[in-house]
Design a protein around this motif. Structure first.
Motif, mmCIF file in Angstrom:
data_model
loop_
_atom_site.group_PDB
_atom_site.id
_atom_site.type_symbol
_atom_site.label_atom_id
_atom_site.label_comp_id
_atom_site.label_asym_id
_atom_site.label_seq_id
_atom_site.Cartn_x
_atom_site.Cartn_y
_atom_site.Cartn_z
ATOM 1 N N GLN A 1 19.426 25.705 40.433
ATOM 2 C CA GLN A 1 20.367 26.234 41.424
ATOM 3 C C GLN A 1 21.809 25.964 41.009
ATOM 4 N N GLY A 2 22.043 24.745 40.436
ATOM 5 C CA GLY A 2 23.405 24.408 39.977
ATOM 6 C C GLY A 2 23.863 25.342 38.871
ATOM 7 N N ARG A 3 22.941 25.597 37.868
ATOM 8 C CA ARG A 3 23.304 26.504 36.785
ATOM 9 C C ARG A 3 23.524 27.915 37.300
ATOM 10 N N GLN A 4 22.662 28.300 38.244
ATOM 11 C CA GLN A 4 22.798 29.646 38.810
ATOM 12 C C GLN A 4 24.107 29.775 39.564
ATOM 13 N N ALA A 5 24.469 28.735 40.332
ATOM 14 C CA ALA A 5 25.732 28.754 41.079
ATOM 15 C C ALA A 5 26.924 28.795 40.111
ATOM 16 N N THR A 6 26.761 28.014 39.011
ATOM 17 C CA THR A 6 27.839 28.004 38.005
ATOM 18 C C THR A 6 27.982 29.388 37.368
ATOM 19 N N PHE A 7 26.827 30.031 37.064
ATOM 20 C CA PHE A 7 26.847 31.378 36.463
ATOM 21 C C PHE A 7 27.537 32.369 37.380
ATOM 22 N N TYR A 8 27.164 32.294 38.649
ATOM 23 C CA TYR A 8 27.790 33.210 39.623
ATOM 24 C C TYR A 8 29.295 32.940 39.751
ATOM 25 N N LEU A 9 29.643 31.649 39.709
ATOM 26 C CA LEU A 9 31.062 31.288 39.829
ATOM 27 C C LEU A 9 31.855 31.814 38.643
ATOM 28 N N VAL A 10 31.320 31.569 37.443
ATOM 29 C CA VAL A 10 32.007 32.054 36.239
ATOM 30 C C VAL A 10 32.086 33.576 36.243
ATOM 31 N N GLY A 11 30.958 34.233 36.625
ATOM 32 C CA GLY A 11 30.952 35.703 36.670
ATOM 33 C C GLY A 11 31.961 36.228 37.686
ATOM 34 N N SER A 12 31.997 35.530 38.840
ATOM 35 C CA SER A 12 32.957 35.948 39.869
ATOM 36 C C SER A 12 34.399 35.794 39.379
ATOM 37 N N LEU A 13 34.664 34.665 38.697
ATOM 38 C CA LEU A 13 36.016 34.443 38.172
ATOM 39 C C LEU A 13 36.387 35.497 37.131
ATOM 40 N N ILE A 14 35.401 35.852 36.274
ATOM 41 C CA ILE A 14 35.685 36.878 35.260
ATOM 42 C C ILE A 14 35.960 38.219 35.924
ATOM 43 N N CYS A 15 35.154 38.563 36.891
ATOM 44 C CA CYS A 15 35.365 39.846 37.590
ATOM 45 C C CYS A 15 36.702 39.862 38.309
ATOM 46 N N ILE A 16 36.993 38.735 38.983
ATOM 47 C CA ILE A 16 38.277 38.664 39.695
ATOM 48 C C ILE A 16 39.434 38.763 38.718
ATOM 49 N N SER A 17 39.323 38.084 37.528
ATOM 50 C CA SER A 17 40.389 38.124 36.514
ATOM 51 C C SER A 17 40.569 39.532 35.968
ATOM 52 N N LEU A 18 39.434 40.207 35.670
ATOM 53 C CA LEU A 18 39.532 41.581 35.177
ATOM 54 C C LEU A 18 40.151 42.493 36.218
ATOM 55 N N LEU A 19 39.725 42.301 37.456
ATOM 56 C CA LEU A 19 40.278 43.139 38.532
ATOM 57 C C LEU A 19 41.769 42.879 38.717
ATOM 58 N N ALA A 20 42.129 41.586 38.688
ATOM 59 C CA ALA A 20 43.545 41.239 38.842
ATOM 60 C C ALA A 20 44.352 41.773 37.659
ATOM 61 N N GLY A 21 43.762 41.647 36.436
ATOM 62 C CA GLY A 21 44.461 42.181 35.265
ATOM 63 C C GLY A 21 44.634 43.685 35.349
ATOM 64 N N GLY A 22 43.561 44.382 35.793
ATOM 65 C CA GLY A 22 43.666 45.836 35.920
ATOM 66 C C GLY A 22 44.716 46.237 36.935
ATOM 67 N N ILE A 23 44.692 45.524 38.073
ATOM 68 C CA ILE A 23 45.699 45.829 39.107
ATOM 69 C C ILE A 23 47.108 45.549 38.584
ATOM 70 N N SER A 24 47.261 44.452 37.822
ATOM 71 C CA SER A 24 48.576 44.110 37.271
ATOM 72 C C SER A 24 49.052 45.172 36.286
ATOM 73 N N ILE A 25 48.117 45.653 35.442
ATOM 74 C CA ILE A 25 48.486 46.689 34.467
ATOM 75 C C ILE A 25 48.902 47.973 35.179
ATOM 76 N N ILE A 26 48.086 48.336 36.191
ATOM 77 C CA ILE A 26 48.422 49.550 36.950
ATOM 78 C C ILE A 26 49.769 49.384 37.637
ATOM 79 N N TYR A 27 49.988 48.213 38.221
ATOM 80 C CA TYR A 27 51.250 47.941 38.916
ATOM 81 C C TYR A 27 52.431 47.972 37.944
ATOM 82 N N MET A 28 52.233 47.334 36.754
ATOM 83 C CA MET A 28 53.305 47.319 35.758
ATOM 84 C C MET A 28 53.576 48.721 35.210
ATOM 85 N N ASP A 29 52.478 49.470 35.020
ATOM 86 C CA ASP A 29 52.643 50.818 34.490
ATOM 87 C C ASP A 29 53.397 51.689 35.492
ATOM 88 N N LYS A 30 53.064 51.543 36.755
ATOM 89 C CA LYS A 30 53.694 52.379 37.785
ATOM 90 C C LYS A 30 55.126 51.962 38.055
#
Length: 229
Positions: A1-30
């Motif tokens: 369960q700990g490894r699974q929670a860690t996997f989900y946490l890391v995956g969530s952080l990666i998704c959030i980072s990609l989403l934030a990066g995409g939003i930042s790029i779109i914002y900077m581009d606009k």
């Protein structure tokens, strides 16, 4: 369960980072890249066309918008200066045309005056010699060659001195006329089988100031008058 929670946490952080990066790029581009590309495009259009009446787009209140307003102020000032320069160039061209016309008219008048003056000099019965302030012969008439018993030629100061050296000191008389700034007459000059009369008169550039521009010499053949006497 700990490894699974860690996997989900890391995956969530990666998704959030990609989403934030995409939003930042779109914002900077606009907000940054698109206005910057538009600004560069507008500036290049002004440079290429050399047309300062063109303007760059002003949008928003950011630094790029402030830069765009400054560029437009600069182009407005350049457009005003260019317009004023065109007006000045047009006036200069107009004045140049007028000056050229006046110069051409004056040149024609001077040519006509010179022709009349030359004709008048050649019509007199006396020999006529005009000298400048540096002993240079400016003009003579054909009577001079006749009085000196020679063919018509281009007279110089030295030639005249040479022809008269045994009868008259021409250089001394010329210098005396310039020195005294008054007319001088020399009578009874025996030259070969002739008796000559020389009249030296200073030529004033401006009579009131006394500035000399040269000397006029008239040579008269008084041989017949002397014979009658």
């Amino acid at each position: 369960q700990g490894r699974q929670a860690t996997f989900y946490l890391v995956g969530s952080l990666i998704c959030i980072s990609l989403l934030a990066g995409g939003i930042s790029i779109i914002y900077m581009d606009k907000l940054v890249l698109i206005p910057l590309r538009r600004l560069v495009k507008d500036v290049n259009a002004i440079r290429t066309n050399a047309d300062f009446s063109l303007h760059v787009q002003e949008e928003g209140e950011g630094e790029l918008s402030s830069l765009a307003r400054d560029i437009n102020k600069m182009t407005n000032a350049l457009a005003s200066g260019e317009k004023a320069l065109r007006v000045v160039n047009k006036e200069i061209a107009f004045e140049k045309t007028n000056v050229e016309k006046i110069v051409e008219e004056r040149t024609q008048e001077l040519k006509a005056e010179q022709a009349r003056f030359t004709a008048s000099i050649n019509s007199v019965f006396e020999g006529f010699i005009m000298l400048d302030m540096h002993s240079k012969v400016v003009m003579t008439n054909h009577v001079v060659s006749h009085l000196f018993d020679t063919e018509h030629q281009e007279w110089t100061f030295e030639k005249i001195k040479t022809y008269l050296r045994d009868s008259f000191d021409f250089e001394h008389a010329y210098k005396q006329c310039l020195l005294k700034k008054e007319s001088i007459t020399y009578d009874n000059i025996v030259f070969k089988d002739k008796v000559l009369k020389l009249f030296f008169a200073p030529v004033f550039l401006a009579p009131k100031t006394g500035s000399l521009t040269g000397t006029v010499v008239l040579i008269e053949d008084i041989t017949e008058a002397k014979k009658l006497e």
